[in-house]
Write an enzyme that holds these catalytic residues in place. Structure first.
Site, mmCIF file in Angstrom:
data_model
loop_
_atom_site.group_PDB
_atom_site.id
_atom_site.type_symbol
_atom_site.label_atom_id
_atom_site.label_comp_id
_atom_site.label_asym_id
_atom_site.label_seq_id
_atom_site.Cartn_x
_atom_site.Cartn_y
_atom_site.Cartn_z
ATOM 1 N N PHE A 24 0.727 -1.217 -0.140
ATOM 2 C CA PHE A 24 -0.014 0.075 0.022
ATOM 3 C C PHE A 24 0.870 1.156 -0.100
ATOM 4 C CE2 PHE A 24 -2.530 3.126 2.014
ATOM 5 C CZ PHE A 24 -3.852 2.893 1.482
ATOM 6 N N ASP A 42 1.421 -5.323 8.676
ATOM 7 C CA ASP A 42 0.201 -4.259 8.581
ATOM 8 C C ASP A 42 -1.118 -5.390 8.180
ATOM 9 O OD1 ASP A 42 -1.929 -2.470 7.563
ATOM 10 O OD2 ASP A 42 -0.288 -1.115 6.929
ATOM 11 N N TYR A 89 -11.628 0.797 10.136
ATOM 12 C CA TYR A 89 -12.837 1.372 9.236
ATOM 13 C C TYR A 89 -12.983 0.446 8.146
ATOM 14 C CZ TYR A 89 -8.999 3.427 6.853
ATOM 15 O OH TYR A 89 -7.813 3.983 6.258
ATOM 16 N N LYS A 90 -12.302 -0.576 7.967
ATOM 17 C CA LYS A 90 -12.363 -1.538 6.959
ATOM 18 C C LYS A 90 -13.233 -2.724 7.503
ATOM 19 C CE LYS A 90 -8.410 0.189 4.533
ATOM 20 N NZ LYS A 90 -7.169 0.206 4.327
ATOM 21 N N ARG A 93 -11.480 -4.263 -7.431
ATOM 22 C CA ARG A 93 -11.817 -5.022 -6.116
ATOM 23 C C ARG A 93 -13.187 -5.112 -5.773
ATOM 24 N NH1 ARG A 93 -8.174 -2.226 -1.495
ATOM 25 N NH2 ARG A 93 -9.723 -0.786 -1.774
#
Ligand SMILES: *Cc1c(COP(=O)(O)O)cnc(C)c1O
Length: 405
Positions: free
Chosen positions: A123, A201, A226-227, A375
């Site tokens: 990321f 991560d 928040y995912k 995605r």
């Protein structure tokens, strides 16, 4: 091939079907396949935050800090026990993933000599943070070139740590684009026997796949809430520091929330023992409370049941993609073995960016990740099999009339 009737039957038989009712969902709204970017809003969050604002803030005001002040470690312990495989006293919920990553990479590099190893496919924020720490601390940054679909392997890591001192290896447990799920324990073994810290991560892993930070020999970890945890936009992230390392590590932002005897307002920074020393400043209470509710709602299912449904959903997406989309120029950009895949599936197409935009106009929310990935995240907590089926069906219709630009 999976028919819509069969998908509907899978929903009828789904032991987690009722969990969907715990979320705010407009059944006439778009099909949401982007919960790995921003998870849905739990109903309980609406009432809990209203209570927090009206009573704890609105009425009790500053006195509420009496209990608010312990939330970063309390919610951290609950998250550790439920979704991270971490015993109490090792997880703190605070700051953003990027900031936590910076704090832990900088602390790791201060504690050990050698290079920083990271993954070229990781990321962006993760790559930038290690770039920044390497530059400011004058360390070598060694990039691993993992496979863009299969993610970092044991061999990639062994090659990267061989022959020179390495301070820390930073990798994503589940790849944000590919969804590749790395072999946590095996990789940590290689990294730790090379004398380096293993930092995972877990942003795309937590709440999607079972995680065993303690058992897998993880030294350090960070991740978003928040995912898959549904903590809401900008909810504070977590960090994990294995207990045996806590005393030896000092993070670079010396704030008063890590201070021993905080309200003595002493002249010099003297951080507490334990996980609290990785705190910085005043925690964002509404976000923290929302994370707590998100965890509680997912615990009604537990990670075992969530993962079982997630595998069935992503298998359905891969199968439909093979049947419908492969002839239209798509390839699957995620590992085909579900044991190596997280909660989303990446579908690659040269026109992925435009296709995602048209798909959104057609009422299906997925997202684009450069250079060529769509995605699709059928999140187990609230996505039905028919949603995955309908979403892929719409993509097929759009793609079959598509003329490459
Ligand atoms: C989502 C994500 C982030 C986001 O970090 P923020 O600080 O919350 O913006 C970082 N790293 C990874 C691997 C992610 O998936």
């Amino acid at each position: 091939m999976l028919t819509r009737e069969q998908a509907a039957k899978l929903d009828d038989e789904d032991p987690l079907a009722a969990l969907r009712d715990d979320f705010v969902i407009d059944d006439g709204g778009p099909i949401y396949l982007d919960g790995n970017s921003l998870g849905r809003l739990p109903r309980a969050t609406v009432t809990r935050l209203a209570e927090l604002v009206e009573q704890e803030w609105g009425t009790a005001l500053v006195q509420s800090w009496d209990h608010w002040i312990d939330l970063p470690t309390e919610v951290g312990d609950r998250l550790g026990a439920s979704f991270l495989g971490a015993a109490a006293g090792q997880v703190l919920v605070a700051d953003s993933t990027t900031v936590n990553l910076y704090k832990l990479v900088a602390a790791a590099v201060d504690a050990r000599a050698g290079a920083i190893v990271a993954d070229r496919n990781d990321f962006p924020s993760d790559r930038y943070v290690v770039e920044g720490v390497a530059a400011t601390k004058g360390r070598e940054l060694r990039w691993m070139a993992s496979d863009p679909v299969d993610g970092p392997t044991l061999d990639d890591v062994a090659d990267a740590v061989r022959g020179r001192d390495v301070a820390v290896v930073v990798l994503s447990l589940v790849g944000y684009r590919s969804s590749a799920w790395a072999a946590a324990r095996g990789i940590a073994d290689v990294v730790r026997s090379a004398g380096a810290f293993m930092l995972w991560d877990c942003s795309h892993a937590v709440g999607a796949v079972p995680i065993a930070l303690d058992a897998d020999g993880t030294d350090l970890a960070v991740g978003c809430t928040y995912k898959y945890l549904n903590g809401g936009p900008g909810s504070p992230a977590f960090l994990y520091v294995r207990r045996e390392h806590q005393a030896a590590l000092r993070q670079p932002v010396w704030g008063w929330f890590a201070q021993r005897d905080q309200f003595a307002m002493g002249p010099h920074h003297d951080p507490v023992d334990g996980i609290g020393r990785f705190g910085v400043g005043t925690p964002p209470i509404p976000g923290l409370v929302a994370v707590d509710v998100g965890i509680e709602v997912l615990l009604r299912a537990g990670i075992g049941a969530l993962r079982a449904k997630s595998v069935a959903l992503t298998e359905a997406v891969v199968e439909l993609s093979d049947d419908w989309l492969a002839p239209l120029g798509f390839t699957v950009g995620s590992p085909r073995d579900p044991a190596r895949r997280g909660g989303h599936v990446s579908l690659r197409h040269p026109d992925a960016e435009s296709l995602v935009a048209v798909l959104r106009d057609a009422g299906v929310v997925a997202d684009f990740r450069a250079p060529d990935s769509i995605r699709v995240a059928p999140v187990a907590a609230y996505t039905r099999f028919v949603d995955a089926w309908d979403g892929l069906d719409r993509l097929r219709r759009i793609a079959s009339g598509w003329r490459s630009s």
